[in-house]
Write a protein that holds these residues in place. Sequence first.
Motif, short mmCIF file in Angstrom:
data_model
loop_
_atom_site.label_atom_id
_atom_site.label_comp_id
_atom_site.label_asym_id
_atom_site.label_seq_id
_atom_site.Cartn_x
_atom_site.Cartn_y
_atom_site.Cartn_z
N ASP A 23 0.74 -1.21 -0.02
CA ASP A 23 -0.14 -0.04 -0.01
C ASP A 23 0.94 1.26 0.04
O ASP A 23 0.37 2.41 -0.47
N TYR A 38 1.17 6.61 -1.38
CA TYR A 38 0.01 5.57 -1.33
C TYR A 38 0.11 4.97 -2.63
O TYR A 38 -0.17 6.01 -3.75
N ASN A 41 -3.41 5.53 -5.22
CA ASN A 41 -3.69 6.69 -6.11
C ASN A 41 -2.56 7.68 -6.40
O ASN A 41 -2.74 8.73 -6.97
N GLU A 43 -0.77 9.43 -4.06
CA GLU A 43 -0.68 10.43 -3.11
C GLU A 43 0.33 10.46 -2.24
O GLU A 43 0.61 9.47 -1.99
N ARG A 44 1.04 11.67 -2.18
CA ARG A 44 2.13 11.53 -1.21
C ARG A 44 1.75 11.39 -0.11
O ARG A 44 1.02 12.30 0.67
N PHE A 45 2.31 10.46 0.85
CA PHE A 45 1.89 10.28 2.32
C PHE A 45 2.91 11.25 3.25
O PHE A 45 2.68 11.89 4.01
N GLY A 46 4.09 11.46 2.89
CA GLY A 46 4.93 12.52 3.38
C GLY A 46 6.39 12.19 2.96
O GLY A 46 6.75 11.52 2.06
N THR A 47 7.46 12.94 3.45
CA THR A 47 8.65 13.09 3.28
C THR A 47 9.62 12.78 4.58
O THR A 47 9.08 13.32 5.60
N TYR A 48 10.56 12.49 4.51
CA TYR A 48 11.58 12.29 5.75
C TYR A 48 12.66 13.18 5.52
O TYR A 48 13.58 12.82 4.50
N THR A 64 6.20 -2.43 8.20
CA THR A 64 5.99 -0.95 7.96
C THR A 64 6.42 -0.05 9.02
O THR A 64 5.34 0.74 9.07
N VAL A 81 8.35 5.21 10.29
CA VAL A 81 7.66 5.61 9.18
C VAL A 81 6.37 6.40 9.27
O VAL A 81 6.04 7.15 8.58
N GLN A 82 5.70 6.12 10.35
CA GLN A 82 4.39 6.85 10.64
C GLN A 82 4.53 8.30 10.93
O GLN A 82 3.90 9.36 10.49
N THR A 83 5.61 8.63 11.82
CA THR A 83 5.75 10.01 12.01
C THR A 83 6.89 10.76 11.43
O THR A 83 6.73 11.88 11.28
N GLY A 84 7.65 9.96 10.90
CA GLY A 84 8.62 10.64 10.09
C GLY A 84 9.92 10.91 11.08
O GLY A 84 10.94 11.90 10.66
#
Lengths: 340, 291
Positions: A23, A38, A41, A43-48, A64, A81-84
């Motif tokens: 995913d 994601y 579609n 879409e960007r979840f985020g950047t680190y 993950t 991963v979740q919080t960066g």
Amino acid sequence: MRPILLSGHERALTQVKFSKEGDLIFSVSKDHTVCAWYSANGERFGTYKGHVGALWTVDVDPHTRLLATGGADNTMRLWEVQTGKLLKTWDYLTSIKRVEFSEDGKQLLGVTEKRTGQLSHIVVYDIDSNPEAEQPDEPTLRIIVDELPRVTVAGFSFLSQYIVSGHEDGSVSQWDAKTGELITNVFSHDADMQVTDLQWSADRTYFLTASKDKQAKLHDARSMEVLKTYVADTPLNSAAITPDPQSYVILGGGQAAMDVTTTSARQGKFEARFYHKVFEEEIGRVRGHFGPLNYVAVDPTGKCYCSGGEDGYVRVHHFDPPYFDFKFEVEREAASQSRM
Amino acid sequence: MATPAQKTVDWAEDGEPDLAAAIPAPQVSKNKDGTETVVTIFINEDGKKVKRTQRIRRTVVKKKENPRVAERRTWQKIGLEAGKPAGPGDTTTLGENIMFKPMVGFKAGGEQEKAPEEDKKADALKKMQIKCRICMGDHFTTKCPFKDTMAPAGEDAAPVDMAAVENGETPQGGLGAGAGGYVPPHLRKGGAGTTGERMGGKFERDDLATLRVTNVSEFAEENDLRDIFERHGRVTRVFLAKDRETGRAKGFAFVSYADRADAARACERVDGYGYGHLILKVEFAKKADGK
């Protein structure tokens, strides 16, 4: 098949990875950013944020939760991963060319580059998969590769039993993952043709290497025997194995980046090539990139694949029904016989 | 319980203000085939009361999702995406549709197969540096469509040999002695007349009425040029030099008129005419044998 274009990177992609459920996609590029997307579609979840050099490699653990990255700023970093959040930074004397988690996510492997006065190292850390936990400073295993040429890629075999590494001279070596002893070194690719990628089958009992010698080879992880050879007409940068029930391999490559400007996109061979894993026969190509493909990754659930190119785009392709329906005549016969 | 009360009100007798209040709630009834009929009465944009009957079939689509994946969909975005709504939305950038159909015996596509051959041919031509002396095209001079009508480009005067002949020097034999070099038989002293026989005599008559048009836009078409030049007389032939590989115009063309007077008029009028953001230059084509 309508590919999704992930445009968030400003420079060439170096590696893309799927999460275990397929995913999320993690991508790293030479523009110092790590992106998570994601796959559904695009879409960007985020950047680190944190790296200060080109990034060469990324890997995500099987839960993950943790993300490992390595790059030309001579650091290997571990992120939540979740919080960066940046959990750990390991510093080295040279850049990190490859990181990989073991199958269970408890070990992390890093490959440092061989450069003037510095040898290639393969370092292994014991990782606590809890993001809150303290991670070790010192590696549990350090393989100093002094007799063999520069290591380009490496990974853990099934049950973290072996470490397999690919070298600049086209050879592939097998190491004991507990003791760090060299077990064997095989010359499966043409001499002095760098091994550019090494990806595992789902159960990590065999792996696929890609090389600049325009071939990809399927090796057995235990015996290091070459099981299959896939011949392309262009230097390869990456090779991936699709999960069951589709038994294909996807090869990506193209003319070297430095020669690209002198050739047309058509001649550059910037296509993903699909081969049948068993019959070694090419069954199709997917075009789209306008630069060489630097990395090809397959969704572990088999629904899509994505490729990162020198052109700065990640293209995510969700497979169409023909992909799932396609079978060779013999496969169809075998299927009908087993039903009877 | 509100419905019976409303039913007693005859809407026809109701005044305008009560209209909105008189709308009954949607009535839902189940049909035998599992569908539902919904009757709704509402007021449309024009202020008219409308009855709408809908038949609806409800289907329940069950979708299995990994709980971990579902959890990740609710994660707050991070880094550069921080502050945006959580999870994947419905925005997607899709690329062009790419056909991918696995097949047995895949051979890098028909057009892909052909293309490299073409390129090879073109490469070979480039290597040989074939250049027509007449129109500067990438074909042999002998294959030039103008070999009989035009002088080689950049050669206004007659060839050196000819000058030598006229000066009374006598190059003898095939390999000319002195400055001349090889002198074709028909130009040697005592050869077949002064002009010699020429091939392709049918183009002769065009010589006088052919215009050379330069500075033509590379997107020009022969028909466009014909339109421009036909205004000034009967055009017998229009040739627009095109690049073999790209199919685009090379920037020059030849137009032949049936009548020289027309050609002269066209030359005068069209010279300096703007076409396709460029200004055409028109002049009489030079004759092959020089003047």
